[in-house]
Design a protein around this motif. Structure first.
Motif, PDB file in Angstrom:
ATOM      1  N   GLY A 219      38.562  -8.376  63.077  1.00  0.00           N
ATOM      2  CA  GLY A 219      39.599  -8.804  62.772  1.00  0.00           C
ATOM      3  C   GLY A 219      40.732  -7.941  62.297  1.00  0.00           C
ATOM      4  N   ARG A 220      41.831  -8.404  61.956  1.00  0.00           N
ATOM      5  CA  ARG A 220      42.908  -7.650  61.440  1.00  0.00           C
ATOM      6  C   ARG A 220      43.380  -8.303  60.213  1.00  0.00           C
ATOM      7  NH1 ARG A 220      43.611  -8.292  66.976  1.00  0.00           N
ATOM      8  NH2 ARG A 220      44.731 -10.200  66.899  1.00  0.00           N
ATOM      9  N   ILE A 221      43.505  -7.663  59.357  1.00  0.00           N
ATOM     10  CA  ILE A 221      44.151  -8.094  57.784  1.00  0.00           C
ATOM     11  C   ILE A 221      45.366  -7.257  57.462  1.00  0.00           C
ATOM     12  CG2 ILE A 221      43.359  -8.873  55.511  1.00  0.00           C
ATOM     13  CD1 ILE A 221      40.556  -8.394  56.685  1.00  0.00           C
ATOM     14  N   ALA A 222      46.305  -8.117  57.118  1.00  0.00           N
ATOM     15  CA  ALA A 222      47.341  -7.378  56.515  1.00  0.00           C
ATOM     16  C   ALA A 222      47.930  -6.432  57.362  1.00  0.00           C
ATOM     17  CB  ALA A 222      47.015  -7.149  55.073  1.00  0.00           C
ATOM     18  N   GLY A 223      49.100  -5.688  56.926  1.00  0.00           N
ATOM     19  CA  GLY A 223      49.563  -4.516  57.566  1.00  0.00           C
ATOM     20  C   GLY A 223      51.209  -4.693  57.369  1.00  0.00           C
ATOM     21  N   THR A 224      51.866  -3.728  57.807  1.00  0.00           N
ATOM     22  CA  THR A 224      53.395  -3.821  57.545  1.00  0.00           C
ATOM     23  C   THR A 224      53.976  -4.741  58.136  1.00  0.00           C
ATOM     24  OG1 THR A 224      53.331  -1.323  57.240  1.00  0.00           O
ATOM     25  CG2 THR A 224      55.189  -2.386  57.538  1.00  0.00           C
ATOM     26  N   GLY A 225      54.787  -5.670  57.658  1.00  0.00           N
ATOM     27  CA  GLY A 225      55.260  -6.932  58.180  1.00  0.00           C
ATOM     28  C   GLY A 225      54.376  -8.026  58.282  1.00  0.00           C
ATOM     29  N   THR A 226      53.104  -7.981  58.080  1.00  0.00           N
ATOM     30  CA  THR A 226      52.236  -9.168  57.924  1.00  0.00           C
ATOM     31  C   THR A 226      51.355  -8.919  56.643  1.00  0.00           C
ATOM     32  OG1 THR A 226      50.516  -7.807  59.160  1.00  0.00           O
ATOM     33  CG2 THR A 226      52.198  -9.272  60.526  1.00  0.00           C
ATOM     34  N   GLU A 227      51.898  -8.841  55.660  1.00  0.00           N
ATOM     35  CA  GLU A 227      51.057  -8.427  54.488  1.00  0.00           C
ATOM     36  C   GLU A 227      50.151  -9.484  54.057  1.00  0.00           C
ATOM     37  OE1 GLU A 227      54.359  -7.898  54.863  1.00  0.00           O
ATOM     38  OE2 GLU A 227      54.729  -5.864  54.353  1.00  0.00           O
ATOM     39  N   TRP A 228      50.468 -10.883  54.466  1.00  0.00           N
ATOM     40  CA  TRP A 228      49.749 -11.962  54.095  1.00  0.00           C
ATOM     41  C   TRP A 228      48.979 -12.591  55.348  1.00  0.00           C
ATOM     42  CZ3 TRP A 228      47.999 -11.741  49.360  1.00  0.00           C
ATOM     43  CH2 TRP A 228      48.590 -10.942  48.371  1.00  0.00           C
ATOM     44  N   ASP A 229      48.712 -11.873  56.246  1.00  0.00           N
ATOM     45  CA  ASP A 229      48.174 -12.680  57.413  1.00  0.00           C
ATOM     46  C   ASP A 229      47.033 -12.050  57.934  1.00  0.00           C
ATOM     47  OD1 ASP A 229      50.499 -14.129  57.911  1.00  0.00           O
ATOM     48  OD2 ASP A 229      51.361 -12.607  59.349  1.00  0.00           O
ATOM     49  N   ALA A 230      45.775 -12.793  58.415  1.00  0.00           N
ATOM     50  CA  ALA A 230      44.577 -12.310  58.909  1.00  0.00           C
ATOM     51  C   ALA A 230      44.268 -13.044  60.172  1.00  0.00           C
ATOM     52  CB  ALA A 230      43.560 -12.685  57.828  1.00  0.00           C
ATOM     53  N   THR A 231      43.891 -12.167  61.033  1.00  0.00           N
ATOM     54  CA  THR A 231      43.125 -12.964  62.448  1.00  0.00           C
ATOM     55  C   THR A 231      41.529 -12.532  62.518  1.00  0.00           C
ATOM     56  OG1 THR A 231      45.511 -12.535  63.432  1.00  0.00           O
ATOM     57  CG2 THR A 231      43.374 -12.759  64.711  1.00  0.00           C
ATOM     58  N   TRP A 232      40.878 -13.293  62.701  1.00  0.00           N
ATOM     59  CA  TRP A 232      39.526 -13.216  62.883  1.00  0.00           C
ATOM     60  C   TRP A 232      39.153 -13.656  64.326  1.00  0.00           C
ATOM     61  CZ3 TRP A 232      37.838 -10.419  59.447  1.00  0.00           C
ATOM     62  CH2 TRP A 232      38.099 -10.410  58.200  1.00  0.00           C
ATOM     63  N   ILE A 233      38.408 -12.445  64.965  1.00  0.00           N
ATOM     64  CA  ILE A 233      38.112 -12.584  66.253  1.00  0.00           C
ATOM     65  C   ILE A 233      36.667 -12.920  66.683  1.00  0.00           C
ATOM     66  CG2 ILE A 233      38.119 -11.292  68.735  1.00  0.00           C
ATOM     67  CD1 ILE A 233      40.191  -9.442  67.222  1.00  0.00           C
ATOM     68  N   TYR A 234      36.206 -13.874  67.491  1.00  0.00           N
ATOM     69  CA  TYR A 234      35.054 -14.636  67.708  1.00  0.00           C
ATOM     70  C   TYR A 234      34.629 -14.648  69.100  1.00  0.00           C
ATOM     71  CZ  TYR A 234      34.283 -16.297  62.824  1.00  0.00           C
ATOM     72  OH  TYR A 234      34.349 -16.099  61.534  1.00  0.00           O
ATOM     73  N   HIS A 235      33.561 -14.558  69.440  1.00  0.00           N
ATOM     74  CA  HIS A 235      33.044 -14.384  70.817  1.00  0.00           C
ATOM     75  C   HIS A 235      31.766 -15.468  70.727  1.00  0.00           C
ATOM     76  CE1 HIS A 235      31.682 -13.219  74.850  1.00  0.00           C
ATOM     77  NE2 HIS A 235      30.151 -12.897  74.363  1.00  0.00           N
ATOM     78  N   PRO A 236      31.526 -16.114  71.840  1.00  0.00           N
ATOM     79  CA  PRO A 236      32.321 -16.287  73.209  1.00  0.00           C
ATOM     80  C   PRO A 236      33.489 -17.399  73.017  1.00  0.00           C
ATOM     81  CG  PRO A 236      30.303 -17.693  73.320  1.00  0.00           C
ATOM     82  CD  PRO A 236      30.507 -17.263  71.993  1.00  0.00           C
ATOM     83  N   LYS A 237      34.312 -17.476  74.178  1.00  0.00           N
ATOM     84  CA  LYS A 237      35.113 -18.392  74.371  1.00  0.00           C
ATOM     85  C   LYS A 237      34.394 -19.942  74.084  1.00  0.00           C
ATOM     86  CE  LYS A 237      38.450 -20.328  77.632  1.00  0.00           C
ATOM     87  NZ  LYS A 237      39.067 -19.971  79.030  1.00  0.00           N
ATOM     88  N   PRO A 238      34.787 -20.943  73.756  1.00  0.00           N
ATOM     89  CA  PRO A 238      34.032 -22.256  73.723  1.00  0.00           C
ATOM     90  C   PRO A 238      33.636 -22.672  75.220  1.00  0.00           C
ATOM     91  CG  PRO A 238      35.851 -22.310  72.136  1.00  0.00           C
ATOM     92  CD  PRO A 238      36.069 -20.974  72.922  1.00  0.00           C
ATOM     93  N   PRO A 239      32.687 -23.009  75.498  1.00  0.00           N
ATOM     94  CA  PRO A 239      32.288 -23.529  76.844  1.00  0.00           C
ATOM     95  C   PRO A 239      33.300 -24.678  77.158  1.00  0.00           C
ATOM     96  CG  PRO A 239      30.340 -23.477  75.717  1.00  0.00           C
ATOM     97  CD  PRO A 239      31.495 -23.294  74.554  1.00  0.00           C
ATOM     98  N   ARG A 240      33.439 -24.906  78.521  1.00  0.00           N
ATOM     99  CA  ARG A 240      34.536 -26.023  78.851  1.00  0.00           C
ATOM    100  C   ARG A 240      33.809 -27.342  78.652  1.00  0.00           C
ATOM    101  NH1 ARG A 240      38.100 -24.730  83.038  1.00  0.00           N
ATOM    102  NH2 ARG A 240      37.888 -22.843  83.826  1.00  0.00           N
ATOM    103  N   ALA A 241      32.498 -27.587  78.488  1.00  0.00           N
ATOM    104  CA  ALA A 241      32.262 -28.841  78.140  1.00  0.00           C
ATOM    105  C   ALA A 241      32.282 -29.113  76.710  1.00  0.00           C
ATOM    106  CB  ALA A 241      30.745 -28.993  78.656  1.00  0.00           C
ATOM    107  N   ALA A 242      32.539 -28.037  75.737  1.00  0.00           N
ATOM    108  CA  ALA A 242      32.839 -28.324  74.295  1.00  0.00           C
ATOM    109  C   ALA A 242      33.906 -28.954  74.180  1.00  0.00           C
ATOM    110  CB  ALA A 242      32.793 -27.046  73.627  1.00  0.00           C
ATOM    111  N   GLN A 243      33.790 -30.185  73.204  1.00  0.00           N
ATOM    112  CA  GLN A 243      34.856 -31.061  72.985  1.00  0.00           C
ATOM    113  C   GLN A 243      35.255 -31.026  71.543  1.00  0.00           C
ATOM    114  OE1 GLN A 243      33.988 -35.175  73.881  1.00  0.00           O
ATOM    115  NE2 GLN A 243      33.271 -34.693  76.104  1.00  0.00           N
ATOM    116  N   ARG A 244      34.447 -30.332  70.673  1.00  0.00           N
ATOM    117  CA  ARG A 244      34.775 -30.083  69.138  1.00  0.00           C
ATOM    118  C   ARG A 244      34.381 -28.907  68.954  1.00  0.00           C
ATOM    119  NH1 ARG A 244      38.009 -33.596  70.125  1.00  0.00           N
ATOM    120  NH2 ARG A 244      37.906 -35.713  69.371  1.00  0.00           N
TER     121      ARG A 244
END
Length: 167
Positions: A115-140
């Motif tokens: 993930g990415r946490i904080a940074g110049t211009g985004t001091e209070w933002d976070a992004t977490w990256i997950y794998h895999p992409k949800p399967p096409r059949a996943a509804q929730r």
């Protein structure tokens, strides 16, 4: 385009160190970081969080800027070695422990790749990256939020396959 099915009305999924943390969305991605869990060119998703600006964040920001000025001054006057590492942005300590246990209606196993946490211009933002992409059949897709692995009691349910508007 993923769509929120249910979530807290204000999207606040955690409160950590006096800062309310808001769920700020989920997006599918093919820009995965290098990992032993995902092949090159694999796809996944990322979810975004942001700290709600309040008196605590303003105070922490002020302390951080003062510490940065002091650190830079020591570096200029005494050299970089004596200055040591730069002060940590306050958003790092507040946002880093806030993550989610992720499940879907198919039992898919999702792995946090980074993930990415904080940074110049985004001091209070976070992004977490997950794998895999949800399967096409996943509804929730269910994001059960945690702080240091302990449930916050808040979840967001996403339809990962919701059609774009007008389709």
């Amino acid at each position: 385009m993923p769509q929120i099915v249910s979530a807290p009305m204000d999207l606040i999924v955690a409160i950590h160190q006096g800062v309310a943390i808001r769920f700020a969305g989920l997006s599918l991605t093919s820009d995965l970081p290098p990992s032993r869990y995902a092949a090159e060119g694999g796809t996944g998703f990322e979810f975004h969080l942001c700290g709600v600006i309040n008196d605590v964040t303003r105070r922490l920001d002020s302390q951080f800027h003062d510490a940065m000025e002091s650190w830079a001054l020591v570096g200029q006057e005494q050299g970089e070695e004596l200055a040591g590492p730069a002060p940590q942005m306050p958003g790092n300590a507040v946002l880093e422990p806030v993550k989610a246990n992720i499940t879907d209606d198919l039992g898919t196993r999702y792995t946090c790749l980074g993930g990415r946490i904080a940074g110049t211009g985004t001091e209070w933002d976070a992004t977490w990256i997950y794998h895999p992409k949800p399967p096409r059949a996943a509804q929730r897709l269910v994001l059960a939020f945690t702080i240091n692995g302990i449930s916050t009691g808040h979840t967001c349910v996403i339809d990962p396959q919701a059609p774009e508007d007008g389709q």
